[in-house]
Scaffold this motif. Structure first.
Motif, PDB file in Angstrom:
ATOM      1  N   THR B  10       0.792  -1.226   0.000  1.00 50.04           N
ATOM      2  CA  THR B  10       0.000   0.000   0.000  1.00 50.04           C
ATOM      3  C   THR B  10       0.826   1.278   0.000  1.00 50.04           C
ATOM      4  OG1 THR B  10      -1.592  -1.251   1.262  1.00 50.04           O
ATOM      5  CG2 THR B  10      -1.999   1.101   1.046  1.00 50.04           C
ATOM      6  N   ALA B  11       1.674   1.430   0.987  1.00 46.12           N
ATOM      7  CA  ALA B  11       2.330   2.730   1.125  1.00 46.12           C
ATOM      8  C   ALA B  11       3.645   2.794   0.358  1.00 46.12           C
ATOM      9  CB  ALA B  11       2.564   3.051   2.587  1.00 46.12           C
ATOM     10  N   ASP B  12       4.244   1.653   0.089  1.00 46.91           N
ATOM     11  CA  ASP B  12       5.610   1.675  -0.429  1.00 46.91           C
ATOM     12  C   ASP B  12       5.779   0.695  -1.588  1.00 46.91           C
ATOM     13  OD1 ASP B  12       6.850   3.589   1.542  1.00 46.91           O
ATOM     14  OD2 ASP B  12       5.864   2.158   2.854  1.00 46.91           O
ATOM     15  N   THR B  13       6.996   0.230  -1.789  1.00 45.90           N
ATOM     16  CA  THR B  13       7.244  -0.699  -2.887  1.00 45.90           C
ATOM     17  C   THR B  13       7.837  -1.992  -2.345  1.00 45.90           C
ATOM     18  OG1 THR B  13       7.471   0.814  -4.736  1.00 45.90           O
ATOM     19  CG2 THR B  13       8.848  -1.111  -4.785  1.00 45.90           C
ATOM     20  N   LEU B  14       7.232  -3.100  -2.741  1.00 42.40           N
ATOM     21  CA  LEU B  14       7.755  -4.423  -2.388  1.00 42.40           C
ATOM     22  C   LEU B  14       8.202  -5.071  -3.698  1.00 42.40           C
ATOM     23  CD1 LEU B  14       7.968  -6.992  -0.482  1.00 42.40           C
ATOM     24  CD2 LEU B  14       5.637  -7.485  -1.166  1.00 42.40           C
ATOM     25  N   PHE B  15       9.444  -5.543  -3.735  1.00 38.11           N
ATOM     26  CA  PHE B  15       9.896  -6.229  -4.952  1.00 38.11           C
ATOM     27  C   PHE B  15      10.600  -7.522  -4.598  1.00 38.11           C
ATOM     28  CE2 PHE B  15      13.662  -3.694  -3.889  1.00 38.11           C
ATOM     29  CZ  PHE B  15      14.672  -4.637  -4.022  1.00 38.11           C
ATOM     30  N   ARG B  16      10.713  -8.370  -5.606  1.00 39.63           N
ATOM     31  CA  ARG B  16      11.481  -9.599  -5.468  1.00 39.63           C
ATOM     32  C   ARG B  16      12.428  -9.669  -6.676  1.00 39.63           C
ATOM     33  NH1 ARG B  16       9.141 -15.436  -3.456  1.00 39.63           N
ATOM     34  NH2 ARG B  16       8.635 -14.297  -1.576  1.00 39.63           N
ATOM     35  N   ALA B  17      13.718  -9.806  -6.410  1.00 38.90           N
ATOM     36  CA  ALA B  17      14.720  -9.917  -7.482  1.00 38.90           C
ATOM     37  C   ALA B  17      15.249 -11.345  -7.499  1.00 38.90           C
ATOM     38  CB  ALA B  17      15.855  -8.939  -7.237  1.00 38.90           C
ATOM     39  N   TYR B  18      15.548 -11.846  -8.710  1.00 45.09           N
ATOM     40  CA  TYR B  18      15.915 -13.255  -8.864  1.00 45.09           C
ATOM     41  C   TYR B  18      17.300 -13.394  -9.495  1.00 45.09           C
ATOM     42  CZ  TYR B  18      10.832 -13.517  -8.444  1.00 45.09           C
ATOM     43  OH  TYR B  18       9.549 -13.361  -8.021  1.00 45.09           O
ATOM     44  N   GLY B  19      17.917 -14.551  -9.261  1.00 42.16           N
ATOM     45  CA  GLY B  19      19.181 -14.845  -9.920  1.00 42.16           C
ATOM     46  C   GLY B  19      19.548 -16.304  -9.749  1.00 42.16           C
ATOM     47  N   GLY B 114       9.077   9.738  -8.214  1.00 39.44           N
ATOM     48  CA  GLY B 114       9.163   9.180  -6.863  1.00 39.44           C
ATOM     49  C   GLY B 114      10.586   9.250  -6.343  1.00 39.44           C
ATOM     50  N   GLN B 115      10.770   8.858  -5.147  1.00 40.08           N
ATOM     51  CA  GLN B 115      12.114   8.832  -4.587  1.00 40.08           C
ATOM     52  C   GLN B 115      12.159   7.805  -3.465  1.00 40.08           C
ATOM     53  OE1 GLN B 115      13.780  12.628  -3.566  1.00 40.08           O
ATOM     54  NE2 GLN B 115      15.823  11.765  -3.693  1.00 40.08           N
ATOM     55  N   VAL B 116      13.154   6.928  -3.531  1.00 40.71           N
ATOM     56  CA  VAL B 116      13.333   5.967  -2.454  1.00 40.71           C
ATOM     57  C   VAL B 116      14.010   6.705  -1.300  1.00 40.71           C
ATOM     58  CG1 VAL B 116      14.415   3.808  -1.766  1.00 40.71           C
ATOM     59  CG2 VAL B 116      13.535   4.060  -4.090  1.00 40.71           C
ATOM     60  N   LYS B 117      13.345   6.723  -0.147  1.00 43.92           N
ATOM     61  CA  LYS B 117      13.951   7.397   1.009  1.00 43.92           C
ATOM     62  C   LYS B 117      14.968   6.486   1.676  1.00 43.92           C
ATOM     63  CE  LYS B 117       9.930  10.239   1.978  1.00 43.92           C
ATOM     64  NZ  LYS B 117       8.669  10.288   2.725  1.00 43.92           N
ATOM     65  N   ALA B 118      14.598   5.224   1.806  1.00 46.11           N
ATOM     66  CA  ALA B 118      15.490   4.307   2.531  1.00 46.11           C
ATOM     67  C   ALA B 118      15.087   2.865   2.269  1.00 46.11           C
ATOM     68  CB  ALA B 118      15.401   4.594   4.031  1.00 46.11           C
ATOM     69  N   PRO B 119      16.064   1.943   2.414  1.00 50.75           N
ATOM     70  CA  PRO B 119      15.693   0.528   2.447  1.00 50.75           C
ATOM     71  C   PRO B 119      15.094   0.222   3.822  1.00 50.75           C
ATOM     72  CG  PRO B 119      18.068   0.773   2.717  1.00 50.75           C
ATOM     73  CD  PRO B 119      17.506   2.155   2.566  1.00 50.75           C
ATOM     74  N   THR B 120      14.434  -0.901   3.951  1.00 48.11           N
ATOM     75  CA  THR B 120      13.945  -1.326   5.271  1.00 48.11           C
ATOM     76  C   THR B 120      14.205  -2.820   5.423  1.00 48.11           C
ATOM     77  OG1 THR B 120      11.737  -2.085   4.682  1.00 48.11           O
ATOM     78  CG2 THR B 120      12.004   0.283   4.959  1.00 48.11           C
ATOM     79  N   TYR B 121      14.088  -3.286   6.646  1.00 53.73           N
ATOM     80  CA  TYR B 121      14.153  -4.728   6.895  1.00 53.73           C
ATOM     81  C   TYR B 121      12.765  -5.358   6.812  1.00 53.73           C
ATOM     82  CZ  TYR B 121      18.969  -4.547   8.609  1.00 53.73           C
ATOM     83  OH  TYR B 121      20.319  -4.413   8.704  1.00 53.73           O
ATOM     84  N   ILE B 135      15.752 -12.275  -3.638  1.00 59.97           N
ATOM     85  CA  ILE B 135      15.878 -11.254  -2.579  1.00 59.97           C
ATOM     86  C   ILE B 135      14.591 -10.444  -2.625  1.00 59.97           C
ATOM     87  CG2 ILE B 135      17.087  -9.172  -1.805  1.00 59.97           C
ATOM     88  CD1 ILE B 135      19.630 -10.331  -3.130  1.00 59.97           C
ATOM     89  N   GLN B 136      13.900 -10.408  -1.494  1.00 62.25           N
ATOM     90  CA  GLN B 136      12.659  -9.621  -1.409  1.00 62.25           C
ATOM     91  C   GLN B 136      12.897  -8.461  -0.452  1.00 62.25           C
ATOM     92  OE1 GLN B 136       8.724 -11.589  -0.781  1.00 62.25           O
ATOM     93  NE2 GLN B 136       8.727 -10.398   1.127  1.00 62.25           N
ATOM     94  N   ALA B 137      12.424  -7.283  -0.806  1.00 65.57           N
ATOM     95  CA  ALA B 137      12.625  -6.119   0.067  1.00 65.57           C
ATOM     96  C   ALA B 137      11.502  -5.106  -0.121  1.00 65.57           C
ATOM     97  CB  ALA B 137      13.972  -5.463  -0.241  1.00 65.57           C
ATOM     98  N   VAL B 138      11.292  -4.311   0.918  1.00 70.93           N
ATOM     99  CA  VAL B 138      10.360  -3.181   0.866  1.00 70.93           C
ATOM    100  C   VAL B 138      11.187  -1.906   0.967  1.00 70.93           C
ATOM    101  CG1 VAL B 138       8.509  -1.957   2.077  1.00 70.93           C
ATOM    102  CG2 VAL B 138       8.436  -4.443   1.903  1.00 70.93           C
ATOM    103  N   LEU B 139      10.902  -0.961   0.100  1.00 71.34           N
ATOM    104  CA  LEU B 139      11.600   0.329   0.120  1.00 71.34           C
ATOM    105  C   LEU B 139      10.661   1.394   0.671  1.00 71.34           C
ATOM    106  CD1 LEU B 139      13.060   0.098  -3.496  1.00 71.34           C
ATOM    107  CD2 LEU B 139      14.269  -0.422  -1.361  1.00 71.34           C
TER     108      LEU B 139
END
Lengths: 477, 141
Positions: B10-19, B114-121, B135-139
């Protein structure tokens, strides 16, 4: 989860299990349903459970939604001596906040020249990624900004004393801010950003007073005339504040692995009160808060210059007020009948102090502190006023905005920036943005209805309605 | 194979990167961070930036790599076209990542939103799925 209805606008999750305090939620039934749809209610419980020294209740404001560790719209009062301070309870964008300026102009005077005005403001207030400050600060000057906040700007010829008088904390946490605790890396990120807007949900909006709910208070704030043009600025401490938060999250993680391992979410990490890390973080956080106040002050100054360039040098543009909505402050509150000194963590929540409080500017002390609640692009925003009830039930706090309803991905799939811009123009709302995607991501429909949020605030008595404003011109990063 | 994909958050971006390896997933995660703001395919590869980070855990390593990306963005307006090299060494307790990015410093030439302010855990996951490392992360946006 057992959520007990207290009345039409507040709910409670009673204390149970390991919870140190209950959770209290200010919401209408529809807003509560939306909160239940994401993880934010559980985050309220996590705060009530995991943070030592949390007192009274873990609070959730009407616009609460999922955050990291804390929910956005979360408030917690934590004992300064026996508790802790948590960067996640403040947010990455330290002292993200809102400033409102009142002009001597009306819609009829401004609308015919709105495109000229937006062009000038776009040039004077650089938005978007890579938008750089018109100021060039050396190391010593940047440290002074971090130490003194907006006061540095006035001393250096940017703005007037009234800008400081009409600002939360007079725009400065001098005496608490420790610039030496801000890393060189954070300073590098902020060096070229003073007076810049950034991107995302940050904006600069030319607005018009549309409805006055409380004439006496609106008059006191200088925004009592329907049709009067005002300007709202929403931004924070830019890269400097984000880096301060990240730096200290990492340091706390490294210093307190046993605490880290015990937490339901890593972003709830904290430094125990009395630890050197708690002192260092608080000092660095206050310095970043000063940077944010200086940033919004400089933007306000640049907006004033812009209006005078377009409408003539006699145009009045005065600061109504400036609020922080991502911050922790040392405050005294009566909790369970005892006067306690606490760190009030407000993450996506606005201070709402009542009439007579010494923290309210002298000009407004008779009526209470202005509360600035922005809506989404193309919808209304509101000015409210702080209340005694807020001091009793919400540690002097209320909501901070609309809160997203839809992800950016969904918004981009639903709207096209160009179409949206045209639709808004038909409603006499003119948008100038660094990118079209920025417009679609921030589409009005992607946000909750802020009117419902402020209604709950008003009905719960934690921030009373004063004025509704509607947008005329929008600048987005 | 998709290098990364975004999910609703909802508020941010969740992505999953593969390799095929953690290194490849990390390189794709860097591109995912940039692609929340700009189409990396449109960015010219005329400048090169390298950095090295050390961290005790892989999650922390990922967090710190993202931090470096945001530092380059804020201090030099560096936009990435590609990750030309990504090398990760070490073991749990002591990890090192060395990356080289190719891109452009002239952010005003591209449509950046947009602008990514920070990574999060928050909701960060590193794992294996369908034979790929992800690797999955929310920014925080």
């Amino acid at each position: 989860m057992d959520i007990k209805r207290l009345n039409a606008y507040s709910y409670e999750i009673p204390r149970s299990g390991d919870m140190r305090v209950p959770v209290r939620i200010f919401a209408s039934a529809p807003l509560l349903e939306r909160m239940r749809a994401d993880n934010c209610v559980q985050q309220g419980v996590n705060v009530a459970t995991a943070l030592p020294g949390v007192l009274g209740a873990s609070l959730m404001m009407p616009d609460a939604h999922q955050g990291y560790g804390f929910s956005i719209g979360g408030v917690a009062a934590i004992d300064c001596e026996e508790g802790c301070i948590s960067p996640g309870g403040i947010g990455f964008d330290i002292n993200c906040g809102v400033r409102l300026l009142a002009t001597s102009l009306t819609r009829e005077e401004v609308e015919p020249r709105i495109h000229d005005l937006l062009d000038v403001l776009f040039r004077k207030v650089p938005p978007g990624v890579g938008g750089q400050s018109l100021l060039r600060l050396d190391d010593e000057q940047l440290d002074e900004v971090l130490r003194r906040g907006a006061a540095w700007c006035v001393e250096n010829g940017h703005g007037v004393q009234e800008d400081l008088d009409h600002c939360e904390e007079d725009g400065s946490l001098e005496g608490q801010a420790l610039p030496e605790k801000v890393s060189p890396r954070a300073k590098s990120r902020g060096r070229k950003q003073l007076g810049t807007l950034g991107a995302g949900n940050h904006f600069l909006e030319v607005q018009v007073v549309d409805e006055v709910f409380d004439e006496r208070v609106a008059e006191a704030f200088g925004i009592g005339e329907k049709g009067q043009v005002v300007v709202m600025i929403h931004c924070g401490s830019r890269g400097l504040g984000h880096q301060v938060c990240s730096d200290y999250l990492r340091r706390m993680e490294d210093s307190f692995p046993e605490i880290m391992a015990s937490l339901p979410e890593k972003d709830l990490i904290y430094a125990p009160a009395g630890s050197s890390l708690a002192k260092d973080y608080f000092g660095a956080m206050c310095a970043a808060a000063n940077f944010a106040w200086a940033n919004r002050h400089m933007i306000g100054y640049q907006v004033r210059e812009g209006f005078r360039e377009v409408f003539g040098p006699e145009t009045e543009v005065r600061t109504v007020y400036d609020v922080a909505h991502n911050i922790a402050k040392v405050e005294e509150h009566v909790i369970d009948g005892v006067n306690r000194r606490v760190w009030v963590h407000r993450k996506g929540a606005t201070r709402a102090f009542p009439p007579g409080h010494p923290g309210v500017p002298a000009d407004y002390r008779g009526v209470g502190q202005p509360i600035l609640i922005p809506g989404s692009m193309g919808t209304s925003s509101y000015v409210l006023v702080g209340t005694e009830k807020a001091m009793q039930v919400s540690f002097g706090s209320t909501a901070h905005g609309a809160g997203r309803l839809m992800s950016r991905k969904q918004a981009n799939e639903t709207w096209r920036g160009e179409d949206l811009k045209k639709e808004l123009e038909l409603k006499r709302i003119y948008v100038k943005a660094a990118s079209l995607r920025g417009i679609s991501e921030e589409a009005p429909g992607a946000y909750k209805d802020v009117s419902e949020v402020v209604k709950v605030s008003h009905d719960a008595g934690i921030g009373n309605l004063v004025v509704k404003v509607v947008p005329l011109g929008v600048i987005k990063g | 194979m998709r290098r990364f994909e975004y999910f609703d958050h909802t508020a941010d971006t969740l992505f999953r990167a593969y390799g095929d390896s953690f290194e490849e997933a990390l390189a794709n995660a860097v591109l995912a961070v940039y692609n929340t703001m700009v189409d990396t395919g449109s960015v010219a590869a005329v400048e090169e930036r390298s950095f090295r980070v050390e961290a005790p855990r892989r999650e922390t390593l990922v967090y710190d790599v993202f931090e470096e990306v945001l530092f380059l963005l804020d201090t030099e307006s560096f936009l990435c076209h590609e990750v030309s090299s990504c090398r990760v060494t070490g073991r749990e307790g002591s990890w090192t990542a060395s990356l080289t990015l190719r891109g452009d410093l002239r952010a005003d030439r591209y449509e950046v939103s947009g602008q990514v302010k920070a990574p999060t855990y928050h909701e960060m996951r590193i794992g294996l799925g369908k034979g790929k490392v992800f690797i999955q992360a929310v920014l925080d946006l």
